[in-house]
Design an enzyme around this catalytic site. Structure first.
Site, PDB file in Angstrom:
ATOM      1  N   ASP A   1      -1.904  -0.382   5.943  1.00  0.00           N
ATOM      2  CA  ASP A   1      -2.113   0.246   7.250  1.00  0.00           C
ATOM      3  C   ASP A   1      -3.573   0.416   7.644  1.00  0.00           C
ATOM      4  O   ASP A   1      -3.863   0.739   8.795  1.00  0.00           O
ATOM      5  CB  ASP A   1      -1.473   1.628   7.261  1.00  0.00           C
ATOM      6  CG  ASP A   1      -2.279   2.648   6.446  1.00  0.00           C
ATOM      7  OD1 ASP A   1      -2.485   2.396   5.232  1.00  0.00           O
ATOM      8  OD2 ASP A   1      -2.732   3.646   7.016  1.00  0.00           O
TER       9      ASP A   1
ATOM     10  N   ASP B   1       0.859  -1.179   0.000  1.00  0.00           N
ATOM     11  CA  ASP B   1       0.000   0.000   0.000  1.00  0.00           C
ATOM     12  C   ASP B   1       0.902   1.238   0.000  1.00  0.00           C
ATOM     13  O   ASP B   1       2.116   1.137   0.248  1.00  0.00           O
ATOM     14  CB  ASP B   1      -0.890  -0.046   1.249  1.00  0.00           C
ATOM     15  CG  ASP B   1      -1.749   1.182   1.414  1.00  0.00           C
ATOM     16  OD1 ASP B   1      -2.300   1.675   0.406  1.00  0.00           O
ATOM     17  OD2 ASP B   1      -1.866   1.677   2.559  1.00  0.00           O
TER      18      ASP B   1
ATOM     19  N   ASP C   1      -0.276   5.141   1.007  1.00  0.00           N
ATOM     20  CA  ASP C   1      -0.562   6.081   2.100  1.00  0.00           C
ATOM     21  C   ASP C   1      -0.609   5.366   3.446  1.00  0.00           C
ATOM     22  O   ASP C   1      -1.341   4.388   3.626  1.00  0.00           O
ATOM     23  CB  ASP C   1      -1.891   6.796   1.854  1.00  0.00           C
ATOM     24  CG  ASP C   1      -1.828   7.735   0.668  1.00  0.00           C
ATOM     25  OD1 ASP C   1      -1.304   8.839   0.827  1.00  0.00           O
ATOM     26  OD2 ASP C   1      -2.284   7.345  -0.421  1.00  0.00           O
TER      27      ASP C   1
END
Length: 244
Positions: free
Chosen positions: A193, A17, A19
């Site tokens: 996240d 991922d 961000d």
């Protein structure tokens, strides 16, 4: 939940991922800062993994690519609705009907200057990071906007709600990559996240791979890193130890 191993099996496919995983979150998406060591680390990893490295992000292509330019990795954009394969061809999911969601988001942004709307090709995201007290309002109104359309779902992320197709997810995108070269037959590892990454964790772990949750919060991931800086240090170590 433990830290991921320093040495991964040689036949590994790595999915990341962006961000909150490779870069810290920022008040506005365009304000994200990229560590100067990130690009060279990804270039080395791509070579070490014989190309089996991909990004899996909720961002649109036009928003994500500039952060890593001139590097262009295989990438699932918009949670996989748009996917750039390793051969640089693009796979695009059918366009969902977003008129009601778009109208609702625009109305909320007009009424509340602290909100930020992103109209992507396949989704509508409403950010409330600058107005966290509006979380409930955003979720309620965007839920109402899709109440009569079972083909759409509301995805809750960090200070954002996003309307997208029920057929699109990071898990589906990772599974699609794993059916293609150079990812085919490799052990998948995915780091993310957010709640939006849980579908990816489930897919890779069902296949015997490793899910890495970056940051705090509950997760089905088997491993954890405290923050993007720790993940970058781990990735930097991997490029020296990985033997494809």
């Amino acid at each position: 939940m433990r830290s991921p191993p320093d040495l991964l099996p040689g036949a590994t496919a790595l999915f990341l991922d962006f961000d909150g995983t490779l870069a810290d979150l920022a008040p506005r998406p365009h304000e994200v800062q990229v560590d100067p060591d990130l690009r060279p680390t990804l270039v080395r990893l791509q070579a070490d993994l014989n190309g089996a490295l991909a990004l899996v992000s909720g961002r649109a292509q036009s928003d994500l690519d500039p952060f890593l330019s001139p590097l262009q990795l295989p990438t699932a954009f918009e949670h996989g609705a748009v996917r750039r394969r390793a051969d640089n061809t693009i796979a695009v999911a059918p366009l969902p009907l977003l008129d009601a969601s778009l109208a609702t988001a625009r109305t909320l942004v007009d009424l509340h200057p602290g909100l930020l709307m992103e109209h992507k090709s396949h989704s509508v995201a409403l950010h409330y990071r600058l107005a966290p007290e509006l979380e409930g309002l955003c979720r309620e109104h965007m839920t109402q906007a899709i109440a009569d359309d079972p083909s759409l779902q509301l995805l809750q992320g960090k200070a954002v709600v996003e309307v997208k197709s029920v057929d699109v997810s990071k898990g589906v995108a990772i599974a699609a990559f794993l059916r293609e070269a150079p990812f085919l037959g490799r052990l998948p590892v995915f780091a993310g996240d957010d709640v939006t990454d849980e579908a990816g964790f489930r897919v890779v772990q069902q296949l015997g791979g490793i899910g890495i949750k970056v940051g705090s919060g509950p997760s089905c991931a088997s491993h954890r890193m405290p923050n993007p800086q720790a993940l970058l240090r781990w990735l930097q170590g991997l490029h020296r130890s990985e033997q494809p």
